[in-house]
Write an enzyme that holds these catalytic residues in place. Structure first.
Site, mmCIF file in Angstrom:
data_model
loop_
_atom_site.group_PDB
_atom_site.id
_atom_site.type_symbol
_atom_site.label_atom_id
_atom_site.label_comp_id
_atom_site.label_asym_id
_atom_site.label_seq_id
_atom_site.Cartn_x
_atom_site.Cartn_y
_atom_site.Cartn_z
ATOM 1 N N SER A 183 0.831 -1.207 0.000
ATOM 2 C CA SER A 183 0.000 0.000 0.000
ATOM 3 C C SER A 183 0.863 1.253 0.000
ATOM 4 O O SER A 183 1.929 1.287 0.617
ATOM 5 C CB SER A 183 -0.891 0.034 1.245
ATOM 6 O OG SER A 183 -1.681 -1.120 1.368
ATOM 7 N N ASP A 188 5.074 7.612 5.857
ATOM 8 C CA ASP A 188 4.567 8.497 6.912
ATOM 9 C C ASP A 188 4.129 7.660 8.111
ATOM 10 O O ASP A 188 3.108 6.972 8.065
ATOM 11 C CB ASP A 188 3.388 9.311 6.373
ATOM 12 C CG ASP A 188 2.793 10.244 7.403
ATOM 13 O OD1 ASP A 188 3.419 10.436 8.477
ATOM 14 O OD2 ASP A 188 1.701 10.791 7.152
ATOM 15 N N LYS A 205 4.161 -3.711 6.804
ATOM 16 C CA LYS A 205 4.245 -3.967 5.361
ATOM 17 C C LYS A 205 5.610 -3.531 4.819
ATOM 18 O O LYS A 205 6.232 -4.234 4.014
ATOM 19 C CB LYS A 205 3.118 -3.220 4.630
ATOM 20 C CG LYS A 205 1.739 -3.855 4.761
ATOM 21 C CD LYS A 205 0.706 -3.055 3.983
ATOM 22 C CE LYS A 205 -0.685 -3.675 4.083
ATOM 23 N NZ LYS A 205 -0.766 -4.965 3.381
#
Length: 303
Positions: A183, A188, A205
């Site tokens: 994703s 951030d 991830k």
């Protein structure tokens, strides 16, 4: 930013117009079984030759909405691929046809992955931890829904340990290429997706992505924008890096287009050892992407 807009950036969490989450099930199940690496449905010499030249590709998370498309595309291109699927349950296996080339396994268990990975040439990873909405949320009353992860199903266990296990199993099998779908938003730490269930899903991830990049196996990392259940092949695809596309209005992409990029990544040298963010222009703007070699040639980032 509203909850619907935030969660739409996660490939495994789709939000309806009413704000209610429509979630794919977490990737779990029982041990799978093995079957021969090379198969042919025809006794003709041409079919046998084509089968011998085809790459055996395993797609994990094949019961999900994007995974189903990838699995189907592999099956449609029998001259290029021998497709396999890995799902979390017998129910998911039946959902995509129940074929013998669909394995049922728990990705948190390294030994359960061995049969599915035996003899594969490439791996496409589409597994992800999936949050559940806490009961009692009423979108008509406003406010934001709250989410949680079931015990043992947190991103650390699924998106990190589970994906690491897949990479290790594929490495042991001598795989030649791994495509990992993740994703956008991982640069951030304060991304709202990390606050869902206080589970830092994008952090885990990215950890799996880094592990893959350091593995020495040729790879392609695809960080997709918000996934749309719409037709593929009708939009101009956009490549970015470091979440720069999140600063624009082009943050979404069709699942079917993500699936096609996964398939094309296996075919093109230009896709190897690269990481990219993926989104698209709205339908009707620009020209639908058909030259994937040029698309991957735009990518310079390796992570």
């Amino acid at each position: 930013m509203a909850m619907a807009a935030r969660s739409f950036l996660c490939p495994h969490l789709h939000v309806s117009s009413a704000g209610a989450a429509i979630r794919e099930k977490p990737f779990l199940g029982a041990h799978g079984i093995s079957f021969p690496r090379r198969t042919s449905r025809s006794g003709g010499g041409g079919a046998l030759a084509a089968s011998a030249m085809a790459s055996t590709v395993l797609v994990t998370g094949a019961g999900g909405r994007t995974g189903q498309i990838v699995y189907r595309k592999l099956k449609e291109r029998r001259d290029q691929f021998i497709g396999r699927g890995l799902v979390r349950s017998e129910e998911s296996k039946e959902k995509i046809g129940g074929a013998d080339d669909v394995f049922v396994a728990d990705i948190r268990d390294p030994t359960a992955l061995v049969p599915a990975c035996q003899g594969i040439d490439a791996l496409i990873i589409l597994t992800s931890a999936v949050p559940k909405m806490k009961p009692g949320f009423d979108p008509s009353q406003g406010g934001r829904p709250e989410f949680y992860f079931e015990d043992g199903m947190f991103p650390e266990q699924v998106d990190w340990i589970g994906q690491k296990n897949q990479i290790d199993a594929a490495a042991t099998a001598g795989v030649k290429h791994i495509v990992l779908v993740g994703s956008m938003g991982g640069t951030d730490l304060n991304n709202p997706l990390n606050r869902i269930g206080n589970a830092n899903i994008l952090v885990w991830k990215r950890k799996a992505e880094q592990y893959l990049a350091d593995s020495g196996i040729p790879y392609t990392i695809i960080r997709a924008g918000g996934l749309q259940d719409s037709a593929g092949g009708v939009r101009e695809l956009l490549i970015g890096r470091d979440d720069e596309l999140l600063k624009t209005e082009t943050r979404t992409v069709a699942r079917a287009d993500v699936a096609e990029v996964c398939i094309q990544a296996l075919l093109l040298e230009e896709a190897k050892s690269k990481a990219l963010d993926l989104a698209s222009k709205p339908e009707g703007q620009g020209s639908p992407t058909s030259d994937f070699k040029s698309l991957f040639s735009q990518v310079t980032a390796t992570f």
